[in-house]
Design an enzyme around this catalytic site. Structure first.
Site, PDB file in Angstrom:
ATOM      1  N   ILE A 171      -1.124  -1.843  -5.333  1.00  0.00           N
ATOM      2  CA  ILE A 171      -1.491  -2.197  -6.078  1.00  0.00           C
ATOM      3  C   ILE A 171      -2.389  -2.038  -7.587  1.00  0.00           C
ATOM      4  CG2 ILE A 171      -4.106  -1.375  -5.844  1.00  0.00           C
ATOM      5  CD1 ILE A 171      -5.241  -4.210  -6.117  1.00  0.00           C
ATOM      6  N   ASP A 194      -1.478  -7.041  -5.071  1.00  0.00           N
ATOM      7  CA  ASP A 194      -1.969  -7.451  -4.731  1.00  0.00           C
ATOM      8  C   ASP A 194      -2.194  -7.970  -3.831  1.00  0.00           C
ATOM      9  OD1 ASP A 194      -4.870  -8.208  -3.929  1.00  0.00           O
ATOM     10  OD2 ASP A 194      -6.130  -8.831  -5.825  1.00  0.00           O
ATOM     11  N   LEU A 210       1.304   3.644  -2.219  1.00  0.00           N
ATOM     12  CA  LEU A 210       1.167   4.697  -2.772  1.00  0.00           C
ATOM     13  C   LEU A 210      -0.303   5.512  -1.985  1.00  0.00           C
ATOM     14  CD1 LEU A 210       1.065   3.761  -6.226  1.00  0.00           C
ATOM     15  CD2 LEU A 210       3.101   4.801  -4.957  1.00  0.00           C
ATOM     16  N   GLY A 235       0.962  -1.235  -0.134  1.00  0.00           N
ATOM     17  CA  GLY A 235      -0.248   0.130  -0.148  1.00  0.00           C
ATOM     18  C   GLY A 235       0.882   1.227  -0.288  1.00  0.00           C
ATOM     19  N   TYR A 275     -14.836  -0.634   9.383  1.00  0.00           N
ATOM     20  CA  TYR A 275     -13.297  -0.494   9.616  1.00  0.00           C
ATOM     21  C   TYR A 275     -12.833  -0.023  11.124  1.00  0.00           C
ATOM     22  CZ  TYR A 275      -9.003   2.734   9.463  1.00  0.00           C
ATOM     23  OH  TYR A 275      -7.709   3.420   9.938  1.00  0.00           O
TER      24      TYR A 275
HETATM   25  C1  AKB Z   1      -9.847   7.987   9.321  1.00  0.00           C
HETATM   26  O1  AKB Z   1     -10.405   8.803   9.636  1.00  0.00           O
HETATM   27  O2  AKB Z   1     -10.289   6.937   8.852  1.00  0.00           O
HETATM   28  C2  AKB Z   1      -8.165   8.064   9.396  1.00  0.00           C
HETATM   29  C3  AKB Z   1      -7.844   6.851  10.440  1.00  0.00           C
HETATM   30  C4  AKB Z   1      -8.143   7.824  12.220  1.00  0.00           C
HETATM   31  O3  AKB Z   1      -7.776   5.591  11.377  1.00  0.00           O
HETATM   32  N1  AKB Z   1      -8.032   8.650   8.864  1.00  0.00           N
END
Ligand code: AKB
Length: 318
Positions: free
Chosen positions: A35, A53, A10, A8, A142
């Protein structure tokens, strides 16, 4: 860290980390991978680069083997706002890529770094001065991938002896590469818009505090942690680090010290606001300071001066 492979490369962190490591240890000391291969990109042109990838384990292993790397820095991942729009893709990329990278590190006995985030915390985590060891029940995909990643990295350390290390990054602000799809991105966009238009419309609500850090401090932190004496590390995955905590009005005022005519309005994005509201106001980086000497240099005003100064020419050149 004599020969480092970066996935990752880039992205926002990768492009500056690769440049710094190549500056310190020479162009061939970093095998940069991503990628895609944009032809005129400085990261692609400044040293070895491979298209990869991260869901392709065999290819990742091959590149690491062929280049005799001793360290793997795994950065390929989707950020919070994109991950919330594409949760299945986020799980597949963030977790699939991570488990492949950890397996490569185990197989080849590599040192390993991958970032976690303030996104690994959730709405019932203590909001202020959030401790290193605390409740982590995030409500975003996330965050789910970041907590799972922290646990998986610790598992690879205790079970297989892989030297895994990580930090919980706050929002990262940089003038070189734009972030892609994060919640803290407003604190980068604002500088570009200040210079382009003299005003900014914030998608994050007034009064929303989040931790932030200027990119030179983030890059220093990764290098310092990777060079730290393993005997001093009580924690591993992942250390709270932060340089400042501010809300949109604070950054507006900081810009106004350099550009008094700058103005800001609000058009809040409900999705990104919900994510921001679920994160801490400020986290406690004491363990990082004590265990490996984390010490950021930039506060909000120093960062603002540098950002506006460095971005001025870029924005003028279009
Ligand atoms: C995001 O906002 O998703 C990132 C982080 C705080 O992990 N910058």
């Amino acid at each position: 860290m004599k020969k480092v492979m970066v996935t990752g490369c880039l992205g926002q962190i990768g492009s500056e980390l690769v440049a710094k490591l190549r500056e310190l240890n020479g162009p061939d000391s970093v095998i940069a991978t991503d990628i895609r291969r944009p032809i005129d990109n400085p990261t692609v042109q400044s040293g070895p680069f491979e298209e990869l990838d991260v869901n392709d384990y065999d290819h990742m292993l091959q590149i690491a083997k062929d280049n005799n790397v001793d360290t793997l820095i795994h950065l390929a991942a989707l950020l919070s706002a994109v991950a919330e729009k594409k949760p299945q893709l986020a799980w597949n990329l963030n977790m699939g890529g991570l488990v492949n990278a950890l397996e490569v590190a185990r197989e080849l006995n590599l040192k390993f770094f991958t970032p976690s985030s303030i996104g690994s915390f959730g709405p019932n985590t203590p909001k202020d001065n959030t401790p290193q060891d605390t409740l982590q029940r995030p409500t975003t995909m996330y965050g789910v991938t970041k907590v799972s990643g922290e646990l998986l990295c610790d598992y690879y350390h205790t079970k297989f002896g892989v030297d895994t290390r990580g930090v919980r990054f706050p929002g990262l602000i940089s003038y070189k590469t734009l972030p892609g799809g994060g919640t803290t991105d407003y604190a980068v966009d604002i500088y570009y818009e200040a210079l382009k238009k003299g005003s900014y419309e914030s998608f994050i609500k007034e009064g929303t505090y989040m931790d932030m850090m200027y990119m030179p401090d983030a890059i220093d932190a990764v290098i310092k942690l990777m060079n730290a004496d393993p005997d001093k590390l009580v924690h591993r995955n992942a250390f709270n680090i932060t340089a400042m905590s501010f809300e949109p009005e604070d950054i507006k005022k900081s810009i106004q010290k350099v550009m008094p005519e700058f103005d800001m309005t609000y058009d809040v994005d409900p999705m990104r606001q919900t994510i921001a509201d679920s994160w801490p106001n400020s986290i406690d980086p004491t363990c990082a300071k004590e265990e490996w000497g984390f010490s950021p240099n930039y506060d909000l005003d120093a960062m603002t001066r540098d950002m506006l100064d460095k971005l001025k020419d870029r924005v003028e050149q279009g």
